[in-house]
Write an enzyme that holds these catalytic residues in place. Structure first.
Site, PDB file in Angstrom:
ATOM      1  N   LYS A   1      -0.123 -14.758  -6.749  1.00 47.50           N
ATOM      2  CA  LYS A   1      -1.131 -14.526  -7.781  1.00 47.50           C
ATOM      3  C   LYS A   1      -0.726 -15.170  -9.097  1.00 47.50           C
ATOM      4  CE  LYS A   1      -2.729 -10.164  -5.761  1.00 47.50           C
ATOM      5  NZ  LYS A   1      -2.615  -8.703  -5.758  1.00 47.50           N
TER       6      LYS A   1
ATOM      7  N   GLN B   1       0.073  -3.506  -7.854  1.00 48.97           N
ATOM      8  CA  GLN B   1       0.270  -3.889  -6.461  1.00 48.97           C
ATOM      9  C   GLN B   1       0.599  -2.668  -5.596  1.00 48.97           C
ATOM     10  OE1 GLN B   1      -0.262  -6.984  -5.209  1.00 48.97           O
ATOM     11  NE2 GLN B   1       0.059  -6.102  -3.197  1.00 48.97           N
TER      12      GLN B   1
ATOM     13  N   ASP C   1      -9.235  -5.445  -9.665  1.00 46.07           N
ATOM     14  CA  ASP C   1      -9.178  -5.197  -8.219  1.00 46.07           C
ATOM     15  C   ASP C   1     -10.463  -4.531  -7.727  1.00 46.07           C
ATOM     16  OD1 ASP C   1      -7.069  -6.155  -6.711  1.00 46.07           O
ATOM     17  OD2 ASP C   1      -5.686  -4.583  -7.321  1.00 46.07           O
TER      18      ASP C   1
END
Length: 293
Positions: free
Chosen positions: A52, A96, A119
């Site tokens: 990312k 994460q 997200d």
């Protein structure tokens, strides 16, 4: 049979975003800034977060990696989330998963500012998605919708069967495929581990989206000719003949099912690369929304 190439499509999307970022720079505007929070040293998570960060650099985003120790307390992590929420220089961030067992994931995700939740996991954004309002779509379902749209896969009036009911993939996919417009307007059946006679549904499906996590679960005798297959599964399977000691398998028996498919995603190289591309797309949207405000 046509391959839905997520690797190529994700690179196309990144180029489009990069061009937009260059224009923002030329106009003297602030470029998008994405942060990634990782707790501990989980190998798969480190690899994914690293990917990312590299993608951010590739397209001209600012990026920040927040690396925290495995034994951080839940309270300390919540304080870090509060800092990120209040950081005006930051457009969006992700935490994460998975988190260490002593931390309540739901409590952490609920603490994220919905305006920075790129997200798309926060209930506020999930609700907006269900109501077809502008919001951050969960990255993996968003990537699937982009693949369907860019390959011009017909979805209107089709019977879509979703296998798996997770909040990250299955449930949002069922909402997105049934919403008005393209891609969408499908009649959706959401199936899961308690569904009886699953084959009755898959054999009648025009589109199958599977996020089960069981390697090669979907066989050729479970689908009809011309079916569209979206395979979200990614499982490491031990393989002594492979130099890595394992191979990556999807939920679909690719060799058999591909012979009956009109479109199919490979694993790897299908849905996976699209997830990161759509995270970047959400971050760009976050910057635009913040600049409007």
């Amino acid at each position: 049979m046509q391959i839905l190439d997520g690797k190529k499509t994700s690179e196309d999307i990144k180029k489009e975003i990069a061009a937009e970022v260059q224009q923002m720079k030329a106009n003297g505007e602030k470029v998008p800034h994405l942060a990634a929070v990782i707790v501990g040293t989980n190998g798969a998570s480190l690899t994914y977060v690293g990917s990312k960060v590299r993608s951010c650099e590739q397209i001209g985003f600012d990026s920040t990696l927040v690396s925290l120790p495995e034994d951080i307390t839940e309270a300390a992590l919540l304080n870090k989330i509060k800092d990120l929420n209040e950081d005006d220089n930051l457009d969006g961030y992700i935490v994460q998963l998975p988190l260490p067992k002593h931390i309540d994931e739901e409590k952490i995700l609920m603490a994220i500012d919905p305006d920075k939740d790129v997200d798309g996991f926060h209930p506020a954004n999930f609700g907006k998605m269900a109501l077809e309002m502008e919001t951050f779509l969960p990255a993996t379902p968003f990537g699937i919708m982009q693949l369907l749209e860019r390959y011009k896969v017909e979805t209107s009036g089709k019977h879509t069967v979703v296998i798996g009911r997770s909040h990250i993939v299955g449930r949002p996919m069922s909402i997105l495929m049934s919403r008005k417009g393209y891609p969408g307007d499908s009649t959706v059946t959401l199936t899961h581990s308690r569904t009886k006679n699953l084959e009755e549904y898959t054999k009648n499906a025009d589109i199958i989206i599977t996020a089960l996590g069981v390697p090669e679960f979907l066989k050729a005798d479970m689908v009809k000719d011309g079916v569209v297959i979206i395979d979200v599964g990614i499982t490491r399977v031990d393989d002594a003949s492979n130099p890595k000691g394992y191979v990556i398998k999807g939920d679909v028996d690719f060799d058999g099912v591909s012979k009956k498919s009109s479109f199919i995603t490979p694993v790897p190289g299908g849905v996976g690369p699209m997830t990161i591309a759509m995270l970047l797309q959400n971050t760009l949207l976050a910057r635009k929304i913040r600049s409007r405000k």
